[in-house]
Scaffold this motif. Structure first.
Motif, PDB file in Angstrom:
ATOM      1  N   ASN A  46       0.780  -1.236   0.000  1.00 45.93           N
ATOM      2  CA  ASN A  46       0.000   0.000   0.000  1.00 45.93           C
ATOM      3  C   ASN A  46       0.811   1.285   0.000  1.00 45.93           C
ATOM      4  OD1 ASN A  46      -2.286  -1.677   0.243  1.00 45.93           O
ATOM      5  ND2 ASN A  46      -2.144  -1.670   2.471  1.00 45.93           N
ATOM      6  N   ASN A  47       2.102   1.222   0.320  1.00 46.04           N
ATOM      7  CA  ASN A  47       2.853   2.466   0.394  1.00 46.04           C
ATOM      8  C   ASN A  47       2.984   3.121  -0.974  1.00 46.04           C
ATOM      9  OD1 ASN A  47       5.850   3.831   0.327  1.00 46.04           O
ATOM     10  ND2 ASN A  47       4.797   4.163   2.260  1.00 46.04           N
ATOM     11  N   LYS A  48       2.740   4.410  -1.039  1.00 49.40           N
ATOM     12  CA  LYS A  48       2.714   5.122  -2.319  1.00 49.40           C
ATOM     13  C   LYS A  48       4.095   5.235  -2.950  1.00 49.40           C
ATOM     14  CE  LYS A  48      -1.450   7.773  -1.248  1.00 49.40           C
ATOM     15  NZ  LYS A  48      -1.743   7.012  -0.021  1.00 49.40           N
ATOM     16  N   ILE A 221      -0.004  10.371  17.584  1.00 48.56           N
ATOM     17  CA  ILE A 221       0.791  10.872  16.454  1.00 48.56           C
ATOM     18  C   ILE A 221       1.579   9.741  15.794  1.00 48.56           C
ATOM     19  CG2 ILE A 221       2.718  12.382  15.823  1.00 48.56           C
ATOM     20  CD1 ILE A 221       1.765  14.281  18.071  1.00 48.56           C
ATOM     21  N   ALA A 222       2.208   8.896  16.610  1.00 47.11           N
ATOM     22  CA  ALA A 222       3.000   7.785  16.066  1.00 47.11           C
ATOM     23  C   ALA A 222       2.117   6.802  15.309  1.00 47.11           C
ATOM     24  CB  ALA A 222       3.748   7.080  17.190  1.00 47.11           C
ATOM     25  N   LYS A 223       0.926   6.533  15.824  1.00 49.15           N
ATOM     26  CA  LYS A 223       0.007   5.628  15.128  1.00 49.15           C
ATOM     27  C   LYS A 223      -0.436   6.217  13.796  1.00 49.15           C
ATOM     28  CE  LYS A 223      -1.980   2.993  18.987  1.00 49.15           C
ATOM     29  NZ  LYS A 223      -3.226   2.625  19.712  1.00 49.15           N
ATOM     30  N   GLN A 224      -0.695   7.519  13.763  1.00 50.04           N
ATOM     31  CA  GLN A 224      -1.105   8.141  12.515  1.00 50.04           C
ATOM     32  C   GLN A 224       0.010   8.065  11.473  1.00 50.04           C
ATOM     33  OE1 GLN A 224      -1.877  12.352  12.670  1.00 50.04           O
ATOM     34  NE2 GLN A 224      -3.139  12.329  10.846  1.00 50.04           N
ATOM     35  N   LYS A 225       1.243   8.331  11.891  1.00 53.97           N
ATOM     36  CA  LYS A 225       2.378   8.234  10.971  1.00 53.97           C
ATOM     37  C   LYS A 225       2.481   6.831  10.377  1.00 53.97           C
ATOM     38  CE  LYS A 225       5.418  11.708  13.097  1.00 53.97           C
ATOM     39  NZ  LYS A 225       6.700  11.910  13.821  1.00 53.97           N
ATOM     40  N   LEU A 226       2.352   5.832  11.248  1.00 53.11           N
ATOM     41  CA  LEU A 226       2.475   4.445  10.787  1.00 53.11           C
ATOM     42  C   LEU A 226       1.311   4.064   9.892  1.00 53.11           C
ATOM     43  CD1 LEU A 226       4.052   1.848  10.830  1.00 53.11           C
ATOM     44  CD2 LEU A 226       2.938   1.231  12.990  1.00 53.11           C
ATOM     45  N   ASN A 227       0.104   4.468  10.241  1.00 51.12           N
ATOM     46  CA  ASN A 227      -1.068   4.153   9.413  1.00 51.12           C
ATOM     47  C   ASN A 227      -0.940   4.747   8.010  1.00 51.12           C
ATOM     48  OD1 ASN A 227      -2.708   2.508  11.047  1.00 51.12           O
ATOM     49  ND2 ASN A 227      -3.475   4.268  12.195  1.00 51.12           N
ATOM     50  N   THR A 233      -6.231   4.230   7.093  1.00 53.48           N
ATOM     51  CA  THR A 233      -6.790   5.519   7.471  1.00 53.48           C
ATOM     52  C   THR A 233      -6.073   6.048   8.722  1.00 53.48           C
ATOM     53  OG1 THR A 233      -8.509   4.412   8.802  1.00 53.48           O
ATOM     54  CG2 THR A 233      -9.041   4.968   6.511  1.00 53.48           C
ATOM     55  N   ASP A 234      -6.086   7.361   8.874  1.00 47.04           N
ATOM     56  CA  ASP A 234      -5.295   8.002   9.928  1.00 47.04           C
ATOM     57  C   ASP A 234      -5.611   7.463  11.314  1.00 47.04           C
ATOM     58  OD1 ASP A 234      -4.534   9.428   7.763  1.00 47.04           O
ATOM     59  OD2 ASP A 234      -4.940  11.409   8.597  1.00 47.04           O
TER      60      ASP A 234
END
Length: 445
Positions: A46-48, A221-227, A233-234
């Motif tokens: 999934n990574n762009k 914040i760390a979870k959002q970065k990893l997601n 989704t964020d």
């Protein structure tokens, strides 16, 4: 005093408490639970940035086919339909009335031609080889991109784990602090201590609650970065699953073995070698500019009327020819020498850059090898500090409630114990990240 014994028991079982939290979570199927390998698999899909590199690989593969198609003959068809104007003949000069030569006002022509390259100085072969190397280079770059994403994902993943570990420790510390504050208040009511002791205990508890808020925000914040990195989704729930042995020390090979592995696996070295190969192919292609080109050609056409050859004929005709076409680029003999010189300089530049890359890889491997060993020493030191801090806290706590020590001494000892727990978690996470840095330098991540 039963509280004091319970609190000492809690600090001694903290490592088992932390590990049981994550191990128990693994036993219950949950779509929000992820291991590091699952995180990497999601990133690969999934990574762009990885997707962009994948498109680049597809494009370079397609370019190989484009280069090979240059060996095929060139075939073209053409058609002409035109209105022919009257043909004036100035028999008595430009300033006299001309006569009119009769012409057919309609002209059309349909035909085809072909050219097949027999020899062009090796340019086509060089172009095919260049496109193949570019395709190989794009695959190496894709692998390097995946490795970089894997490392970044690991940093975010263990950042979440580290802050969750902090959260568990701090929440328990706050609960214990609240119970301890109740005991201190009771001592104050009994007139045993001063009000200042109560205020100091309340101040420390307030600071711990604020720190817990900061840690909770860091987790978000760390979870959002990893997601975002793995294409989710964020605010998607995410819980890192880490077994006890995942943060244990890893036995290292000799540093020279890592050097040998890096020569084969390092993406930076592979990219440097591919770029060096491209520079040599470009030099070979430039040198071929002075070579003659030879090809087979043929053409055939139908036209009406016949006005190409004399005498003209007002009727449909056909004509064609076949033969060999030779072209000698004479001007290249004196203009190409500067291009060759430039290409040779580029080759030497790539050779020096390749040596520089290999020097940096050796430095990077050795540095991360040394730092990983150092991180293991920090873990051992942190574990020893916890033992000392726990014993110090036990002694000071007993002496305080026996009115033989100051509250500030007990609070400092309690803070030092919590800080030692934090440092152990940090040391284990840093060691794991340092090991990933070593593997990235070698090219095995």
């Amino acid at each position: 005093m039963n509280f004091n014994k319970n609190k000492r028991s809690f600090w001694l079982c903290i490592p088992f408490l932390l590990s049981s939290i994550f191990v128990h979570a693994q036993a219950v199927p949950d779509q929000s639970n992820f291991t590091i390998n699952q995180i990497w698999a999601l990133a690969d899909s999934n990574n762009k940035k990885i997707q962009i590199q994948g498109f680049n690989v597809q494009a370079t593969d397609a370019h190989v086919k484009v280069s090979k198609s240059e060996r095929l003959p060139e075939v073209a068809a053409e058609g002409v339909y035109a209105h022919v104007f009257p043909l004036p003949i100035y028999e008595n000069g430009l300033f006299h009335t001309p006569g009119q030569f009769p012409v057919v006002p309609t002209y059309y022509k349909a035909g085809a031609d072909a050219y097949f390259n027999i020899y062009n100085g090796g340019k086509t072969t060089a172009e095919i080889n260049t496109s193949k190397v570019e395709s190989e280079l794009s695959r190496v770059q894709e692998g390097q991109s995946k490795q970089e994403i894997h490392y970044t994902a690991a940093v975010y993943f263990y950042d979440v784990f580290r802050n969750i570990s902090y959260q568990v420790l701090l929440e328990q510390d706050i609960r214990d602090g609240e119970k301890q504050l109740a005991e201190i208040n009771q001592l104050y009511k009994n007139g045993t201590i001063l009000k200042s002791d109560v205020l100091r205990a309340e101040l420390r508890l307030s600071k711990q609650r604020m720190l817990l808020t900061e840690i909770n925000n860091s987790i978000k914040i760390a979870k959002q970065k990893l997601n975002i990195l793995i294409g989710r989704t964020d605010d998607a729930p995410l819980n890192p699953q880490i077994l006890d042995n995942e943060t244990d020390a890893i036995a290292l090979k000799q540093v020279d073995e890592y050097f040998n592995d890096a020569k084969i696996s390092s993406y930076k070295i592979q990219i440097s070698e591919k770029e060096q190969a491209l520079a040599k192919l470009k030099l070979k292609n430039v040198k071929s500019n002075i070579m003659p080109s030879l090809g087979f050609f043929g053409e055939y056409a139908f036209a009406y009327p016949q006005i190409q050859f004399y005498p003209y004929a007002l009727s449909l005709y056909s004509t064609g020819m076949v033969g060999l076409k030779l072209k000698i680029p004479i001007s290249s003999w004196y203009t190409n020498q500067h291009k060759v010189k430039e290409a040779e300089i580029r080759v030497h530049q790539q050779e020096v850059e390749d040596q520089d890359v290999k020097d940096h890889i050796r430095l990077e491997v050795r540095k991360n090898y040394i730092l990983y060993k150092e991180s293991l020493q920090r873990i051992a030191l942190a574990e020893e500090n916890i033992k000392q801090a726990a014993e110090s806290y036990r002694i000071v706590q007993n002496t305080y409630f026996n009115q033989l020590a100051l509250l500030t001494d007990m609070l400092d000892a309690e803070t030092q114990l919590l800080q030692s727990r934090f440092e152990l978690t940090t040391a284990k996470v840093n060691a794991k990240i340092q090991y990933y840095q070593l593997q990235k330098a070698v090219g095995n991540l």
